[in-house]
Motif scaffolding. Structure first.
Motif, PDB file in Angstrom:
ATOM      1  N   ILE A  83       0.836  -1.208   0.000  1.00  0.00           N
ATOM      2  CA  ILE A  83       0.000   0.000   0.000  1.00  0.00           C
ATOM      3  C   ILE A  83       0.866   1.252   0.000  1.00  0.00           C
ATOM      4  CG2 ILE A  83      -1.637   1.330   1.387  1.00  0.00           C
ATOM      5  CD1 ILE A  83      -2.818  -1.381   2.307  1.00  0.00           C
ATOM      6  N   ASN A  84       1.918   1.250   0.802  1.00  0.00           N
ATOM      7  CA  ASN A  84       2.817   2.407   0.864  1.00  0.00           C
ATOM      8  C   ASN A  84       3.492   2.664  -0.485  1.00  0.00           C
ATOM      9  OD1 ASN A  84       2.181   2.768   3.558  1.00  0.00           O
ATOM     10  ND2 ASN A  84       4.006   1.740   4.320  1.00  0.00           N
ATOM     11  N   SER A  85       3.836   1.590  -1.170  1.00  0.00           N
ATOM     12  CA  SER A  85       4.481   1.760  -2.482  1.00  0.00           C
ATOM     13  C   SER A  85       3.513   2.381  -3.477  1.00  0.00           C
ATOM     14  CB  SER A  85       4.995   0.417  -3.002  1.00  0.00           C
ATOM     15  OG  SER A  85       3.924  -0.445  -3.399  1.00  0.00           O
ATOM     16  N   GLY A  90       1.384   7.846  -6.131  1.00  0.00           N
ATOM     17  CA  GLY A  90       0.263   8.741  -6.367  1.00  0.00           C
ATOM     18  C   GLY A  90      -1.093   8.080  -6.491  1.00  0.00           C
ATOM     19  N   GLU A  91      -1.192   6.774  -6.224  1.00  0.00           N
ATOM     20  CA  GLU A  91      -2.493   6.103  -6.278  1.00  0.00           C
ATOM     21  C   GLU A  91      -3.333   6.535  -5.078  1.00  0.00           C
ATOM     22  OE1 GLU A  91      -3.482   4.543  -8.765  1.00  0.00           O
ATOM     23  OE2 GLU A  91      -1.649   3.963  -9.836  1.00  0.00           O
ATOM     24  N   GLN A  96      -6.219   2.126  -4.246  1.00  0.00           N
ATOM     25  CA  GLN A  96      -5.510   1.208  -3.350  1.00  0.00           C
ATOM     26  C   GLN A  96      -6.463   0.147  -2.812  1.00  0.00           C
ATOM     27  OE1 GLN A  96      -3.469   3.436  -0.244  1.00  0.00           O
ATOM     28  NE2 GLN A  96      -2.821   4.988  -1.712  1.00  0.00           N
ATOM     29  N   THR A  97      -7.676   0.567  -2.444  1.00  0.00           N
ATOM     30  CA  THR A  97      -8.671  -0.371  -1.920  1.00  0.00           C
ATOM     31  C   THR A  97      -9.080  -1.372  -2.984  1.00  0.00           C
ATOM     32  OG1 THR A  97      -9.512   1.372  -0.473  1.00  0.00           O
ATOM     33  CG2 THR A  97     -10.905  -0.563  -0.770  1.00  0.00           C
TER      34      THR A  97
END
Length: 457
Positions: A83-85, A90-91, A96-97
């Motif tokens: 998630i951090n990546s 910029g996502e 992300q979800t």
């Protein structure tokens, strides 16, 4: 089958209600297959309490039960790192979800019950991982490599086109299967399940998107649903809106694809992987009487895979979007090996002698087949066997009662100590640890369920 029967037995509400009907029979000491030692009930409660106190300074620290836990094996926060990546690129939180839901759906559908001989070497770290955690990390590495995406420029997603053409060879390589040294059974069924998911994604564009059909697009559907309420904290989503979607992704596969030839000789309703039209719902001889109002009065529903999807999917919705899922109190303890093993390994449940002898004979016959377990003898039954149905129902009901007793002892409400936390920090962990103590060579459950085609629960 009347529409009302289908609607009720497909519902989440039916799971707890029907399982507690079996518990009522147990309270009268009239079970078909098990004897109960009520003096051992307190032992179950104490084991759960002791594990929670050992592993957590405060019960509020217990994470929810779900597939996320398996990805974090060895204390490595693989999902958070992923998630951090994405965030650094910029996502936004919504995308992300979607991606995490994509991953978790296939990871739940591929959550294969492995035996003690299979292992997976994580490519990134070289660690050797086993069982559910090993499969989860294998799924993660297949996901990041783009095996579930049809677009090489967008590897971190799952889409219908890639799933429909997903191959057995890809799955075998992804799980590092070796027929001589690292074998996993029923892989073809899991490939069929992924392909079915691909078809569902394409057929239900209202749920999964019209442009690129993805499991993660169900988030867009949920947020736009008229029952969803936007609050200052985040969206309030009703579990009843999510429930039919998760059933469609997993259970409908067995509801509709089982052929007439796979009907057992004992019961025209029973399939090796499901009851037609209903999924993970089974006839239970314990409830069968001569005064039934209809032929489905003695059926018990479990919906284990659908509940596993719900438990797993709501966590990223809550963490990434601040969502609240209304109605999670309807979820039950999952009727699987670790939870069920807790009842048997504490001595609370004991197989009646005729069933014990039959199960041991089943194991001996099965051990003669190539590639089947031979290390530690345990009674073995097929999923459709009435022993297994009764065991699963008692697991759901009695661990619900254990959960209430644990809360009462700690002076906590259901909101302060959720069933999801109790499973993760107590019953599931206890079942696994007792299996390791009782059967150290294989760490298998006290009753072995014979793996066969169409058995995906």
């Amino acid at each position: 089958m009347a529409p009302t029967d289908v609607e009720y037995l497909s519902s989440l509400r039916s799971v707890r209600e029907r399982c507690f009907r079996v518990q009522e029979v147990a309270a009268r000491n009239q079970l078909q297959h098990f004897d109960i030692d009520q003096s051992k009930f307190g032992d179950m409660v104490q084991i759960v309490l002791s594990l929670m106190k050992r592993d957590f300074d405060d019960t509020s620290e217990i994470p929810p039960h779900g597939r996320w836990r398996h990805f974090d094996v060895g204390g490595r926060p693989r999902i958070r790192n992923l998630i951090n990546s994405w965030s650094s690129l910029g996502e936004d939180a919504m995308e992300q979800t979607r991606r995490i839901l994509d991953l978790f759906v296939v990871a739940c559908l591929l959550d294969i019950e492995t035996d003690y001989t299979w292992s997976y070497r994580e490519q990134l770290t070289g660690r050797i991982l086993k069982r559910n955690e090993g499969v989860a990390v294998a799924c993660l590495e297949m996901f990041t490599a783009g095996h579930f995406s049809s677009d090489p420029s967008k590897p971190h997603r799952v889409d219908s086109e890639a799933l429909i053409r997903f191959s057995l060879e890809t799955l075998a390589q992804g799980l590092q299967v070796d027929v001589n040294h690292n074998l996993l059974v029923v892989l073809q069924d899991r490939v069929d399940l992924l392909r079915h998911l691909g078809q569902v994604l394409q057929n239900r564009q209202d749920h999964f998107g019209t442009d690129v059909a993805r499991p993660g697009n169900l988030m867009d559907y949920l947020l736009a649903h008229p029952t969803t309420i936007n609050t200052k904290k985040g969206p309030l989503i009703h579990l009843e809106t999510l429930w039919p979607i998760v059933q469609e992704m997993g259970e409908v596969w067995t509801m509709k694809s089982s052929s007439a030839s796979s009907i057992t000789s004992n019961d025209s309703h029973s399939m090796k992987g499901a009851t037609r039209e209903l999924g993970d719902v089974w006839p239970c001889k314990t409830l069968q009487t001569t005064t039934e109002s209809n032929e489905y009065d003695h059926f018990v529903s479990f919906h284990r895979l659908s509940q596993w999807l719900v438990y797993s999917l709501i966590e990223p919705m809550e963490k990434l979007l601040g969502a609240t899922i209304e109605g999670t109190e309807q979820l039950t303890v999952l009727p699987e090996y670790r939870n069920g093993g807790l009842l048997i390994d504490t001595g609370f449940l004991t197989l009646k002698q005729p069933d014990l002898e039959r199960g041991l004979e089943n194991y001996r016959k099965n051990a003669l087949l190539p590639g089947q377990p031979k290390v530690e003898i345990a009674p073995m039954f097929e999923m459709s066997d009435s022993v297994v149905v009764e065991w699963r129902a008692l697991t759901v009901a009695y661990l619900d009662i254990v959960a209430d007793r644990v809360r009462e002892t700690l002076g906590l409400s259901r909101k302060k100590l959720t069933l999801s936390q109790l499973i993760q920090g107590g019953t599931w962990s206890a079942g696994r640890e007792l299996a390791a103590i009782s059967r150290p060579n294989t760490q298998e459950p006290p009753i072995v369920i014979k793996m066969d085609r169409r058995v995906i629960y």
